[in-house]
Design a protein around this motif. Structure first.
Motif, short mmCIF file in Angstrom:
data_model
loop_
_atom_site.label_atom_id
_atom_site.label_comp_id
_atom_site.label_asym_id
_atom_site.label_seq_id
_atom_site.Cartn_x
_atom_site.Cartn_y
_atom_site.Cartn_z
N PRO A 159 0.47 6.20 -1.95
CA PRO A 159 2.50 6.49 -2.51
C PRO A 159 2.28 4.82 -2.34
O PRO A 159 3.28 4.28 -2.98
CB PRO A 159 3.15 6.51 -0.94
CG PRO A 159 1.99 7.99 -0.65
CD PRO A 159 0.87 7.02 -0.39
N ALA A 160 1.88 4.01 -1.64
CA ALA A 160 1.98 2.40 -1.26
C ALA A 160 1.57 1.89 -2.26
O ALA A 160 1.91 0.48 -3.37
CB ALA A 160 1.28 1.53 -0.45
N ARG A 161 0.31 2.56 -3.46
CA ARG A 161 0.28 1.49 -5.07
C ARG A 161 1.08 2.15 -6.16
O ARG A 161 1.47 0.88 -6.65
CB ARG A 161 -1.09 2.36 -5.17
CG ARG A 161 -2.01 2.81 -4.86
CD ARG A 161 -3.99 2.86 -4.92
NE ARG A 161 -4.63 2.66 -4.18
CZ ARG A 161 -6.11 3.20 -3.91
NH1 ARG A 161 -5.67 3.43 -5.63
NH2 ARG A 161 -7.29 2.47 -4.12
N PHE A 162 1.77 3.12 -5.39
CA PHE A 162 3.18 2.90 -6.79
C PHE A 162 4.06 2.28 -6.36
O PHE A 162 4.89 1.42 -7.51
CB PHE A 162 4.37 4.32 -6.14
CG PHE A 162 4.77 4.69 -6.94
CD1 PHE A 162 4.79 5.07 -8.58
CD2 PHE A 162 6.32 3.98 -7.04
CE1 PHE A 162 6.28 5.37 -9.31
CE2 PHE A 162 7.56 4.31 -7.96
CZ PHE A 162 7.41 5.42 -9.17
N ALA A 163 4.13 1.20 -5.32
CA ALA A 163 5.49 0.17 -4.44
C ALA A 163 4.21 -1.06 -5.29
O ALA A 163 5.32 -1.78 -5.40
CB ALA A 163 5.22 0.11 -3.19
#
Lengths: 330, 332
Positions: A92-96
């Motif tokens: 998920p952090a990569r989406f941010a």
């Protein structure tokens, strides 16, 4: 010409380069690393964007039931999208990470902001609908998501067109129309399934018009592209294209003839949703096929060179008497 | 608390202006393929220095190339091309010999190598096959070798489309991926017109799931060292330096090899007006680019971005019109 080269080896064997226009037939551009989740996201994103626009139209014309149902249909797209994207990115952090800049030259970055705006608006509107509260906030959110929904339903076409993949880049004119057509037919179809026919007239017309735009743009694209239209009509992509056209065409016909009955609308809506999904899968697969075959890269660029519209990466400066046989770049 | 506003990037390629006084001369490679001997020292040195993981021991059967092409785990790739044509052509002599052969007046020099005692008589074992074309004095075959690398384009599509800003232009004008920013979206992979950049998928390696490519040894150039591949090249086929000097040197070299009769010599990527604004790493080739697996007329996809966004806007407007038209009819 004989099959043996100057040292007596079979030219057809792997040792000698079989295709002089390529390096052992290797692709020149890289095939997308994206998996199936990405074209499925293209479908859900289109559903969300066009549903948001449909909801706004319904709200403006005072069709509360259609507005609410289109908002919910859009929410399906909004909820499905992030997991599909995160699955491809890994965590998920990569989406941010995409939200650390606003970058106009990256359609993916622009699209992430459009997803947030459309998804955020739809979520607020859907929440207000469910709880039956704050009608003004709901209308504001519907307005915002409806307006952002238009580019959000379209940007994925710009995203794939802004690549070196020949079948995508050269289709940059028609792909946005294929994608909005699919988005409209999916959104209209979904709303027609869950809305009583007495309130769903606009949804049915939206779905039929969308399917027609999708089909027409697809045909125009394939024929204008010539050689680069091949990937859309051959192999796996070709099968998906044909299947999507039959499905979408049937869906539009059933919607037009039997859409005023609930069962007819349900059948037609399902066909249109399937047709739109299949169309995205077909476009995705066509891009992969065109990347895999160096012919599509080399032939199109060679033709540019021959037509004198090359921008001149390769400047030939060989022997004068050979120069006439090899195209000289300006 | 003060919050910095989000940076809005309109044109990420703003080098050297964005570096001001810190901008350094633009660095690059000139790969002179006429000097390449196919030793692959560049491939090995690159892997060693940059800690690039191995990507399997594969026998391709394609001449001596068992690497295949550039990827997340191959930042230098030596291509091997075997061709039925002479490396050198002294045009007048070749023409002369051709005419002699045609007239049946070929002298001893024109006899195929393997028909001469010193060149190996037919072995009587059916090899070479009787219908094999005859050589022309041992010069009928040439072996092209070329070490490919990231082109560090002036207009880099990978950098333009990167949604996180992980790809950036260094003070040397080169294009590098920041591993702590890359989110592995894979957009750069399909944006590159050369198929250079890839996403690393080898478990247990560094930077898995992130975009990887040649950095022009950013760590070394920052310390005034030349990149590992150029350092290791034993023939100076890979030349490293300031780009404008390399371009000058390359045009002199081109004149030289043409004068010596190298067949098909040309510079590839030395033209600043080409589709990517000129390469930071360019080549002297002896055949069409596609023979080496390179695109003949690469164009940065983002050059067409105004038209791409234009058609997108038109389609989005059409979608809005479709909504409007749908509500023109009755509620039913």
């Amino acid at each position: 010409m004989t099959h043996f080269d100057s040292i007596g080896r079979d030219r057809r064997s792997r040792g000698s380069n079989p295709a002089p226009d390529s390096y052992y037939g290797h692709p020149i551009v890289k095939e997308p690393v994206w998996e199936l989740g990405i074209p499925i996201y293209f479908f859900f994103g289109g559903l969300a964007g066009a549903s948001a626009a449909l909801a706004l139209g319904a709200r403006l014309t005072g069709n509360a039931r259609l507005a609410r149902n289109a908002t919910f249909a859009g929410m399906v797209g909004v909820v499905a999208s992030p997991p599909l994207l995160i699955r491809d990115l890994g965590k998920p952090a990569r989406f941010a990470a995409m939200l650390r800049v606003i970058k106009v030259t990256s359609p993916m970055n622009v699209g992430t902001w459009l997803l947030n705006a459309t998804g955020g608006g739809l979520s607020v509107a859907a929440g207000c609908e469910l709880l039956g509260i704050l009608p003004r906030l709901r209308d504001l959110a519907t307005t915002g998501s409806g307006l952002f929904g238009l580019p959000f339903a379209t940007y994925t076409a710009a995203l794939v067109a802004d690549t070196a993949i020949p079948a995508w880049h050269e289709a940059r004119r028609e792909l946005p129309f294929v994608f909005i057509g699919g988005a409209a037919s999916a959104a209209g179809g979904a709303a027609a399934i869950i809305t009583p026919p007495s309130d769903a007239g606009a949804a049915r017309r939206f779905a039929i018009a969308g399917a027609l735009v999708e089909l027409a743009a697809g045909f125009v694209m394939e024929h204008r592209l010539g050689l680069l239209g091949e990937p859309y009509s051959q192999g796996r992509a070709g099968r998906l294209t044909r299947l999507s056209r039959v499905t979408a065409g049937a869906g539009a016909a059933v919607m037009a003839l039997a859409g005023r009955r609930r069962i007819g609308a349900t059948a037609a809506g399902s066909l249109l949703l399937a047709g739109a999904l299949l169309e995205r899968l077909a476009v995705f697969e066509a891009g992969r096929q065109s990347a895999r075959d160096p012919r599509y890269v080399v032939d199109a660029q060679r033709r540019r060179v021959a037509a004198g519209t090359s921008r001149g990466a390769s400047t030939f400066a060989g022997l004068p008497d050979e120069r006439e046989t090899l195209p000289a770049a300006s | 608390m003060m919050r910095r506003p989000l940076p809005v990037v309109e044109r990420p390629d703003a080098w050297p202006a964005s570096y001001g006084d810190e901008a350094r001369p633009r660095l690059g490679f000139f790969t002179d393929t006429t000097l390449c001997i196919g030793c692959k020292a560049c491939e090995v040195a690159c892997k060693e220095w940059n800690d690039v993981p191995a990507d399997g021991y594969v026998w391709t059967g394609n001449s001596y190339d068992n690497t295949g092409g550039l990827s997340a785990n191959t930042w230098r790739h030596v291509a091997f091309i075997e061709q039925d044509r002479p490396l050198h052509v002294a045009p007048s002599k070749a023409r002369l010999r051709e005419a002699e052969m045609r007239d049946g007046a070929a002298g001893p020099d024109a006899a195929p190598l393997r028909d001469r005692p010193s060149g190996g008589a037919p072995r009587g074992d059916g090899y070479p096959p009787p219908d094999a074309p005859r050589g022309d004095g041992g010069e009928g075959m040439r072996w092209l070798m070329s070490s490919d690398v990231c082109k560090h384009c002036t207009d880099a599509a990978c950098l333009d489309v990167c949604p996180t800003g992980a790809l950036f232009r260094t003070e040397f004008g080169t294009v590098v991926v920041q591993q702590d920013v890359c989110n592995g979206c894979g957009y750069c992979v399909v944006a590159c017109p050369f198929g250079v950049i890839g996403r690393r998928e080898i478990a247990g390696s560094k930077g898995v799931g992130m975009a990887q490519k040649c950095t022009l040894c950013y760590d070394r150039t920052k310390d005034g060292l030349e990149p590992a591949c150029a350092k290791a090249c034993p023939t100076e086929s890979i030349q490293f330096g300031k780009l404008d000097e390399l371009r000058e040197r390359a045009s002199r070299r081109l004149e030289q090899v043409v004068a010596r009769g190298f067949d098909g010599a040309r510079l590839y990527g030395a033209n600043p007006d080409d589709g990517v604004g000129g390469f930071g790493a360019f080549f002297l080739l002896l055949d069409e680019p596609e023979v080496y697996g390179l695109p003949p007329d690469p164009v940065a996809t983002t050059r067409d971005l105004p038209s791409i966004y234009g058609w997108m806007a038109l389609a989005a407007g059409t979608l809005g019109a479709l909504v409007g038209l749908s509500f023109l009819g009755g509620r039913r």
